[in-house]
Design a protein around this motif. Sequence first.
Motif, PDB file in Angstrom:
ATOM      1  N   VAL A   3      -8.862 123.680  24.110  1.00 20.91           N
ATOM      2  CA  VAL A   3      -9.069 122.413  23.378  1.00 20.91           C
ATOM      3  C   VAL A   3      -8.305 122.443  22.057  1.00 20.91           C
ATOM      4  N   LEU A   4      -8.364 123.609  21.378  1.00 18.55           N
ATOM      5  CA  LEU A   4      -7.678 123.732  20.088  1.00 18.55           C
ATOM      6  C   LEU A   4      -6.169 123.553  20.233  1.00 18.55           C
ATOM      7  N   ARG A   5      -5.621 123.960  21.382  1.00 16.43           N
ATOM      8  CA  ARG A   5      -4.163 123.932  21.564  1.00 16.43           C
ATOM      9  C   ARG A   5      -3.723 122.754  22.421  1.00 16.43           C
ATOM     10  N   ALA A   6      -4.681 121.862  22.769  1.00 17.03           N
ATOM     11  CA  ALA A   6      -4.358 120.773  23.720  1.00 17.03           C
ATOM     12  C   ALA A   6      -3.104 120.006  23.307  1.00 17.03           C
ATOM     13  N   GLY A   7      -3.038 119.635  22.009  1.00 14.47           N
ATOM     14  CA  GLY A   7      -1.906 118.821  21.564  1.00 14.47           C
ATOM     15  C   GLY A   7      -0.602 119.598  21.545  1.00 14.47           C
ATOM     16  N   LEU A   8      -0.695 120.917  21.436  1.00 16.19           N
ATOM     17  CA  LEU A   8       0.513 121.735  21.310  1.00 16.19           C
ATOM     18  C   LEU A   8       1.093 122.057  22.685  1.00 16.19           C
ATOM     19  N   GLU A   9       0.202 122.061  23.688  1.00 21.33           N
ATOM     20  CA  GLU A   9       0.661 122.504  25.018  1.00 21.33           C
ATOM     21  C   GLU A   9       0.563 121.384  26.042  1.00 21.33           C
ATOM     22  N   GLU A  10       0.645 120.149  25.533  1.00 23.38           N
ATOM     23  CA  GLU A  10       0.649 118.972  26.433  1.00 23.38           C
ATOM     24  C   GLU A  10      -0.512 119.006  27.428  1.00 23.38           C
ATOM     25  N   LEU A  11      -1.682 119.401  26.930  1.00 27.87           N
ATOM     26  CA  LEU A  11      -2.883 119.402  27.783  1.00 27.87           C
ATOM     27  C   LEU A  11      -3.712 118.141  27.562  1.00 27.87           C
ATOM     28  N   THR A  12      -3.211 117.252  26.678  1.00 29.86           N
ATOM     29  CA  THR A  12      -3.970 115.995  26.498  1.00 29.86           C
ATOM     30  C   THR A  12      -3.560 115.037  27.622  1.00 29.86           C
ATOM     31  N   GLY A  13      -4.228 113.896  27.660  1.00 32.11           N
ATOM     32  CA  GLY A  13      -3.831 112.878  28.636  1.00 32.11           C
ATOM     33  C   GLY A  13      -4.466 113.051  29.998  1.00 32.11           C
ATOM     34  N   LEU A  14      -3.999 112.228  30.915  1.00 28.60           N
ATOM     35  CA  LEU A  14      -4.651 112.108  32.216  1.00 28.60           C
ATOM     36  C   LEU A  14      -4.075 113.074  33.254  1.00 28.60           C
ATOM     37  N   GLN A  15      -4.959 113.500  34.147  1.00 30.16           N
ATOM     38  CA  GLN A  15      -4.543 114.363  35.263  1.00 30.16           C
ATOM     39  C   GLN A  15      -3.843 113.538  36.331  1.00 30.16           C
ATOM     40  N   GLY A  16      -4.117 112.221  36.304  1.00 34.83           N
ATOM     41  CA  GLY A  16      -3.499 111.358  37.328  1.00 34.83           C
ATOM     42  C   GLY A  16      -4.374 111.232  38.555  1.00 34.83           C
ATOM     43  N   GLU A  17      -5.644 111.733  38.477  1.00 32.94           N
ATOM     44  CA  GLU A  17      -6.589 111.563  39.591  1.00 32.94           C
ATOM     45  C   GLU A  17      -7.911 111.033  39.047  1.00 32.94           C
ATOM     46  N   THR A  18      -8.758 110.563  39.982  1.00 35.06           N
ATOM     47  CA  THR A  18     -10.099 110.140  39.531  1.00 35.06           C
ATOM     48  C   THR A  18     -11.138 111.071  40.156  1.00 35.06           C
ATOM     49  N   ASN A  19     -12.239 111.283  39.432  1.00 36.86           N
ATOM     50  CA  ASN A  19     -13.278 112.174  39.977  1.00 36.86           C
ATOM     51  C   ASN A  19     -14.299 111.373  40.786  1.00 36.86           C
ATOM     52  N   VAL A  20     -15.298 112.060  41.238  1.00 37.88           N
ATOM     53  CA  VAL A  20     -16.286 111.428  42.126  1.00 37.88           C
ATOM     54  C   VAL A  20     -16.995 110.263  41.408  1.00 37.88           C
ATOM     55  N   GLN A  21     -16.946 110.295  40.078  1.00 40.23           N
ATOM     56  CA  GLN A  21     -17.598 109.220  39.318  1.00 40.23           C
ATOM     57  C   GLN A  21     -16.704 107.974  39.278  1.00 40.23           C
ATOM     58  N   GLY A  22     -15.465 108.132  39.805  1.00 43.47           N
ATOM     59  CA  GLY A  22     -14.526 107.023  39.675  1.00 43.47           C
ATOM     60  C   GLY A  22     -13.886 106.992  38.302  1.00 43.47           C
ATOM     61  N   GLU A  23     -14.079 108.072  37.522  1.00 42.87           N
ATOM     62  CA  GLU A  23     -13.468 108.139  36.184  1.00 42.87           C
ATOM     63  C   GLU A  23     -12.104 108.822  36.268  1.00 42.87           C
ATOM     64  N   GLU A  24     -11.162 108.363  35.442  1.00 43.76           N
ATOM     65  CA  GLU A  24      -9.850 109.020  35.399  1.00 43.76           C
ATOM     66  C   GLU A  24     -10.026 110.414  34.803  1.00 43.76           C
ATOM     67  N   GLN A  25      -9.640 111.448  35.564  1.00 45.55           N
ATOM     68  CA  GLN A  25      -9.814 112.817  35.089  1.00 45.55           C
ATOM     69  C   GLN A  25      -8.751 113.142  34.044  1.00 45.55           C
ATOM     70  N   LYS A  26      -9.180 113.781  32.969  1.00 46.39           N
ATOM     71  CA  LYS A  26      -8.227 114.262  31.973  1.00 46.39           C
ATOM     72  C   LYS A  26      -7.733 115.626  32.456  1.00 46.39           C
ATOM     73  N   LYS A  27      -6.561 116.030  32.006  1.00 45.77           N
ATOM     74  CA  LYS A  27      -6.048 117.345  32.420  1.00 45.77           C
ATOM     75  C   LYS A  27      -7.082 118.418  32.084  1.00 45.77           C
ATOM     76  N   LEU A  28      -7.667 118.307  30.882  1.00 48.81           N
ATOM     77  CA  LEU A  28      -8.587 119.366  30.467  1.00 48.81           C
ATOM     78  C   LEU A  28      -9.910 119.321  31.236  1.00 48.81           C
ATOM     79  N   ASP A  29     -10.283 118.167  31.778  1.00 53.54           N
ATOM     80  CA  ASP A  29     -11.485 118.113  32.644  1.00 53.54           C
ATOM     81  C   ASP A  29     -11.303 119.079  33.813  1.00 53.54           C
ATOM     82  N   VAL A  30     -10.153 118.959  34.431  1.00 58.70           N
ATOM     83  CA  VAL A  30      -9.865 119.755  35.644  1.00 58.70           C
ATOM     84  C   VAL A  30      -9.754 121.236  35.284  1.00 58.70           C
ATOM     85  N   ILE A  31      -9.054 121.509  34.180  1.00 55.01           N
ATOM     86  CA  ILE A  31      -8.853 122.907  33.770  1.00 55.01           C
ATOM     87  C   ILE A  31     -10.186 123.547  33.373  1.00 55.01           C
ATOM     88  N   ALA A  32     -10.982 122.807  32.571  1.00 49.68           N
ATOM     89  CA  ALA A  32     -12.272 123.368  32.121  1.00 49.68           C
ATOM     90  C   ALA A  32     -13.182 123.631  33.317  1.00 49.68           C
TER      91      ALA A  32
END
Length: 355
Positions: free
Chosen positions: A48-77
């Motif tokens: 999380v601390l390095r998200a902005g430095l390592e392009e980990l912000t933004g969307l994963q490009g998929e939606t989860n079971v909730q129908g929410e757009e998954q963030k890259k860090l959602d999937v990684i975490a």
Amino acid sequence: RASVARGHAPTTLSRFMLERTRDDPESRDLEALIASVQMACKTISALVLRAGLEELTGLQGETNVQGEEQKKLDVIANQVLKDALRYTGRLGVVASEEEALPLLVDEALDSRYVAVFDPLDGSSNIDASIATGTIFGIFRQTEECRLNYRSDEKDVLDANATKCLLNTLQPGDSLVAAGYCMYSSSTILVLTFGDGVHGFTLDSAVNEFVLTHPRMRIPDRGKIYSCNEANEPLWDAPVRDYVRDLKLGRGQTATRYSSRYVGSMVADVHRTLLHGGLWFYPADTTHPSGKIRLLYEAAPMSFIVEQAGGRSSTGTRSILSIHPTTVHQRVAVFLGSKDDVAELESYFLPTIVAP
Ligand code: P6P
């Protein structure tokens, strides 16, 4: 507050858990689980601390079971937590906000626990560097669900294992441990085993969680209410009346409350735990059952708040008593200082009809 800098050994989370198991060998399995959860939280904190430095912000490009757009860090975490729990051997099943159904963990050696978690709650705030958090709860499996299998066997789901997957759906009253890790100006892991609440701050100099908030207690009454007021027109009348009275100083304390809302449950609940008051996400016309998920958000957070002397309610009943029927079931949540929750509930009581 202990710190390494002053030259005496601080109580780290690892030492805290060791001392617990010394007095209670039964909790040895839990110690192993918490050791893997704390490792995952350290990893997620660094990401999380390095998200902005390592392009980990933004969307994963998929939606989860909730129908929410998954963030890259959602999937990684989510992967970080599953990997951390994978080979503890103490865990048979996990349920995650990011997984459609509960999963068998890769290796289970007579495992007697189930873990439920929201790997990165409030992740939509990451891009703005606003606080986020991990929420987790641990339940005991029933006797017949002491699972034993190796990763190459888990695809052959026998009837017992299938039943054990369904045994994830337990009420908050059955939690044996719960906690959250907040990634903010500092990384704080708060957890309870049903005998009080303790907070540990990550000392990045030694990469250890250090006991900084022993035996946390929430004030009986606060002066802050925390909710998304944009939904006010959609709320039921009791909630609208309650907030109107807080604003006008017409509540039980006859003082006007302040409003604070981060929009990240872990941050809002942590502030409520420290300063008192009420955090809530009521049901409304767009969220008829509420927005917050019962199993891995409301129940663990309610367990923590109640263990700190606070209360949690749907407005009309205790959250910890609700038996989930589905993994991603939602619930209306009011939690915080016990006198504030009791006052809120009084607005839901049927008005006494004058004789
Ligand atoms: P709203 C984050 O998505 C979350 O689940 C909680 O962390 C937070 O309290 C809530 O939703 C915020 O919802 O509708 O106010 O943006």
